[in-house]
Structure formats: C-alpha cells, structure tokens
Scaffold this active site. Structure first.
Site, PDB file in Angstrom:
ATOM      1  N   GLY A  41     -45.063  29.231  23.025  1.00 23.59           N
ATOM      2  CA  GLY A  41     -44.169  28.093  22.865  1.00 23.59           C
ATOM      3  C   GLY A  41     -43.499  28.059  21.506  1.00 23.59           C
ATOM      4  N   ASN A  43     -40.580  28.660  20.659  1.00 21.54           N
ATOM      5  CA  ASN A  43     -39.121  28.480  20.686  1.00 21.54           C
ATOM      6  C   ASN A  43     -38.669  27.099  20.248  1.00 21.54           C
ATOM      7  OD1 ASN A  43     -40.380  27.738  23.311  1.00 21.54           O
ATOM      8  ND2 ASN A  43     -38.323  27.009  23.768  1.00 21.54           N
ATOM      9  N   GLY A  45     -40.078  22.977  18.351  1.00 20.29           N
ATOM     10  CA  GLY A  45     -41.101  22.111  17.787  1.00 20.29           C
ATOM     11  C   GLY A  45     -41.982  22.752  16.733  1.00 20.29           C
ATOM     12  N   GLY A  47     -44.292  24.966  17.067  1.00 20.41           N
ATOM     13  CA  GLY A  47     -44.404  26.414  17.222  1.00 20.41           C
ATOM     14  C   GLY A  47     -43.282  27.153  16.519  1.00 20.41           C
ATOM     15  N   TYR A 192     -54.015  14.255  29.536  1.00 16.78           N
ATOM     16  CA  TYR A 192     -53.651  14.912  28.273  1.00 16.78           C
ATOM     17  C   TYR A 192     -54.825  14.876  27.288  1.00 16.78           C
ATOM     18  CZ  TYR A 192     -51.166  15.912  23.933  1.00 16.78           C
ATOM     19  OH  TYR A 192     -50.769  16.459  22.742  1.00 16.78           O
TER      20      TYR A 192
END
Length: 308
Positions: A41, A43, A45, A47, A192
């Site tokens: 991930g 790409n 935020g 990350g 979550y």
C-alpha cells in the site's frame, strides 16, 4: 468585549488542537544504501510517505498495491520527492490469497534481497468480503499480511539483520479476539479494532519465532493520520470526517515517522516484538500482551490461509 472573548476562545481552541497533535519527528540520518524495502500500500498515505523517507536514505524501495495506474503515479512522485530513481512497484491484491502467493513467487524470483518489510496496507471496517470468503477488514489487514510475511520470511532470514514493521492502531484496545468467530463481520468499527489487535499479536509472535535468527518485528502505530480511508464510505460521511481529521489528525508525513523509526533506528532494533507510538516504545493493554493468545492466533491463521 464579546469580540475579545470570542478571539480568546478561538485562540485557546486552536492552541489546544495544536497541543493534541504534537508529535516527534525522527531525525536520525542513518543511510540505507544497498538495502531493499518492500511496502504494501505504498502508493498513498502513510505508506507513500514511508517510501519517500526510506528512498531518501538510499534504499531500493518497492511499493506493492493492486492498482497499477495509481502505483505508477505514486512511483513518479516518490522519485521526485526523494530524489531517487531506485523506486519501483509490483502488483499485489491482499484481498486475494492467490494473488499474495503469486506476488511472492515473482518477488523472490526477481529480487535477491529483502531487508525491510513494511506491512502498511489496510482497510477500514466495511461490511464486505474478500475473494477467499473472509471479511475484507480482517482478510486484508491480518491474513493477507500474515501469508505475505511467511512466504517472504526465508528471504528476510537470508538478508539478516532484517526487520518487519506491521502497522496497527490504538483502537485495538476496544475489542478482544473471538476464536469462535475470527472471521467476524460485526459492526464495521469493531471489526477494524479486532484486525488491529491481530496485527499486534502477529508482530509479537513473529518476534518470538524469529528470535536469534536475525529478523526483528515491530508493531507501529502512526496515530490518527489524514489518509484516504474515507473513500470507502458515503459522501456525507467523508465530509464529516474531513472536518474531524482537519481538527484532530496529523499529516501522513508525521504519521510515517514512527514507521521510519522502527525501520531505521538502532534503539528499535533492541526491542523486537514491541509496540511503538510517536517514535518510542509504548505500553499495551495487558490483554494485548498475552503470548498464549498470540500463538493461538498464529496457528489459527496458518489454517485459514492453508499454510503448510
């Protein structure tokens, strides 16, 4: 006089908000030349900001995500921000265990080294299912990364000393695991919370299993960051959350500092299995430090992903 009180109250409010959002910034300039980093991930935020920080330090960075177009755009932006051409992407869908297995085969064939694995990708609590029949939140946040890490673990051992950083969240404290229904589909928020607790147990058990083998493991909590997780919800919800995030959250660049700390810091290297917040070790709730539960979750996860 009323205007004066309004100004004082407004200033006080914004000062309190600023105080609540204060965070440490990791300033250690340790280089990572010759090191290979894989970020799921990566790409967007946290990350993406982690990728920028590690590429800036000289690492070969590979971001793994399911959307090639978004990945290509992110790679271009990371290269510009880090001033490094050593950034690449590979396609990976953590909601599909077959995709995870194929990704690992391709990665191990193409890449001869792996020194840092950042299990960053995540899904918010949504009532949806993966291709393998797991709730999306638990399937992506825990099971996908569980299988990915296990399949890449031999390479991590070969390249020791190496590190595995798994992102979690303070919301872990609001739920406990139910082994009668691990693949839960409760209220989205509770689902979550369980997935983030599973991330912590996973990180702890990984540290135990790899003790003395040159691989260290960390659970990193970036805090409440201004990421794009609200895209999975309605327009009205997104608008409300944008206001809340503006008031209480921190930029992804700041949230990524704890992840970078775990990936780079010599201090963190001595604390395998630890939980980190704001670039320092933090204390978990007692139930989240249960080694027996961590081992039980590991064994249950092996069965769920059919890992021999």
């Amino acid at each position: 006089m009323y205007l004066l009180y309004t100004v004082i109250a407004s200033l006080s409010f914004f000062l309190v908000l600023k105080w609540m959002k204060r965070r440490r910034y990791f300033t250690e300039l340790k280089r990572l030349d010759g090191k290979t980093v894989l970020i799921t991930g990566g790409n967007s935020g946290t990350g993406k900001e982690t990728a920028v920080a590690l590429a800036t330090r000289g690492a070969r960075v590979i971001i793994a995500c399911r959307d090639p177009e978004k990945a290509e755009k992110a790679v271009r932006e990371i290269k510009v921000q880090s001033r490094s051409f050593n950034v690449f992407h590979m396609e990976l869908d953590l909601a599909n265990l077959r995709s995870v297995s194929e990704f690992c085969k391709t990665f191990l064939h193409k890449e001869k080294s792996l020194h840092i694995l950042v299990n960053n990708a995540g899904m918010p609590g949504i009532l949806d299912w993966t291709d393998d029949g797991f709730s999306t939140c638990f399937g992506v946040n825990h099971l996908g990364h569980f299988l990915l890490t296990n399949l890449l673990l031999p390479r991590l051992k070969e390249c020791a000393p190496s590190r595995v950083i798994t992102l979690t969240c303070s919301s872990y404290k609001y739920q406990k695991l139910d082994f009668q229904d691990l693949n839960c589909n409760l209220l989205p928020f509770f689902t979550y919370c369980r997935s983030k607790l599973a991330n912590i147990y996973f990180s702890q058990e990984l540290a135990r299993i790899t003790e003395g083998k040159g691989v260290t493991s960390y659970a990193a909590d970036p805090g409440f960051v201004q990421s794009g997780w609200t895209c999975h919800y309605s327009f009205l919800f997104r608008m409300v959350m944008q206001v809340i995030m503006w008031m209480f959250s921190v930029p992804c660049e700041i949230g990524a500092q704890t992840v970078v700390y775990c990936a780079v810091s010599d201090e963190a290297a001595k604390l395998s299995g630890g939980y980190f917040v704001d670039c320092q070790p933090a204390t978990l709730r007692p139930f989240a430090r249960d080694a027996g539960v961590a081992k039980k979750l590991w064994e249950a996860s092996e069965r769920l992903v059919k890992l021999a």
